[in-house]
Scaffold this motif. Sequence first.
Motif, short mmCIF file in Angstrom:
data_model
loop_
_atom_site.label_atom_id
_atom_site.label_comp_id
_atom_site.label_asym_id
_atom_site.label_seq_id
_atom_site.Cartn_x
_atom_site.Cartn_y
_atom_site.Cartn_z
N GLY A 260 -9.09 1.97 -5.10
CA GLY A 260 -8.51 0.97 -4.49
C GLY A 260 -9.52 0.36 -3.48
O GLY A 260 -10.40 0.48 -3.78
N GLU A 261 -8.84 -0.31 -2.58
CA GLU A 261 -9.44 -1.11 -1.54
C GLU A 261 -9.93 -0.72 -0.47
O GLU A 261 -11.16 -0.52 -0.13
N ALA A 262 -9.29 -0.26 0.31
CA ALA A 262 -9.89 0.44 1.47
C ALA A 262 -8.45 1.17 2.24
O ALA A 262 -7.40 1.03 1.71
N PRO A 263 -8.94 2.04 3.11
CA PRO A 263 -7.83 2.99 3.55
C PRO A 263 -7.07 1.98 4.55
O PRO A 263 -7.47 1.03 5.22
N GLY A 264 -5.63 2.35 4.68
CA GLY A 264 -4.90 1.98 5.78
C GLY A 264 -4.66 2.64 6.79
O GLY A 264 -5.38 3.76 6.82
N GLU B 291 -3.95 6.48 5.93
CA GLU B 291 -5.33 7.28 5.29
C GLU B 291 -6.37 7.30 6.24
O GLU B 291 -7.18 8.53 6.34
N PRO C 2 -7.41 9.26 0.65
CA PRO C 2 -7.10 7.81 0.27
C PRO C 2 -5.43 7.85 -0.25
O PRO C 2 -5.06 9.07 -0.82
N PHE C 3 -4.56 6.78 -0.38
CA PHE C 3 -3.57 6.62 -1.02
C PHE C 3 -2.66 7.73 -0.49
O PHE C 3 -2.01 8.62 -1.53
N ASN D 101 -11.89 4.75 -2.84
CA ASN D 101 -11.65 3.21 -2.42
C ASN D 101 -13.15 2.65 -2.26
O ASN D 101 -14.07 3.14 -2.09
N HIS E 52 -1.91 -3.33 -7.51
CA HIS E 52 -2.19 -2.18 -6.36
C HIS E 52 -0.78 -1.61 -6.14
O HIS E 52 0.26 -2.59 -6.19
N1 URA Z 1 -4.54 0.83 -0.07
C1 URA Z 1 -5.87 1.22 -0.78
O1 URA Z 1 -6.20 0.09 -1.42
N2 URA Z 1 -6.39 2.46 -0.41
C2 URA Z 1 -5.79 3.28 0.25
O2 URA Z 1 -6.41 4.35 0.21
C3 URA Z 1 -4.37 3.03 0.59
C4 URA Z 1 -3.91 1.80 0.65
#
Ligand code: URA
Length: 246
Positions: free
Chosen positions: A101-105, A108, A114-115, A141, A215
């Motif tokens: 994925g992209e990055a922690p929210g 997370e 992650p996720f 991510n 996503h």
């Molecule tokens: N969206 C992401 O791309 N990664 C995460 O870990 C959570 C949300």
Amino acid sequence: MGSEKIMTFDKNRFFRNYLKRKLEAGEKTIYLPFDNRAEKKIAENRPVAVEPLAIEDFAKTETLEQLYDTIKDCRMCPLGATRHRFVFGVGNPHAEIMFIGEAPGHEEDMKGEPFVGRAGQLFTRALAAMGLRREDVYIANILKCRPPENRDPLPEEAETCEVYLLHQIALIKPKIICSLGRIAAQRLLRTNMTLGQMRERWFSLQGTPLIVTYHPAALLRTPDYKRPFWEDMQKLLSRLKELKSK
Ligand code: URA
């Protein structure tokens, strides 16, 4: 009235202690990534702008645990100062499928995994529908630290952090990589293609087949994407089966 303790942050002391710990640990290389006048400042015993970090030799680590231990205190970009938790990645260290994925929210960042937020829960349910548990695959991510307000990763953040991810991929050696969303795919594939242009075809990342899909957050916003997402997952599973039968 009880006594009041006034806390001050003495960067010089912090830095001296940091150096002492590093030297005692026998480390010879210390990175000072952000303050390009740091060397001069240190020589003059003036504070440096950013806490330095030992990331030396991360590329020589041979297991995910070693890699994690080496990079978990990363301060190579400013997100290191704003994160709550470093979100390294979870799953099977020998996973056949790796999701990126992209990055922690927010969730997370709080949990260090992650996720795990709303989109992550949907993703976990999708995995279950594919007959997979989170422990069967590997999930990571592009960025290991949360960008403030969940903004997109900046190019310099992605550039700094991506080297860790690439090493993670090299250690896991998945048979298939699945990019969750446009941002991660554009970064991994060095392209400006739209998601529509990237879906439904195979790419290669470090020699590993890579497929791009929506996503999970997009599935929450637009449930109509669930069907094409599911078709992408079927494609992924049949390619995996094919690869394993060879
Ligand atoms: N969206 C992401 O791309 N990664 C995460 O870990 C959570 C949300």
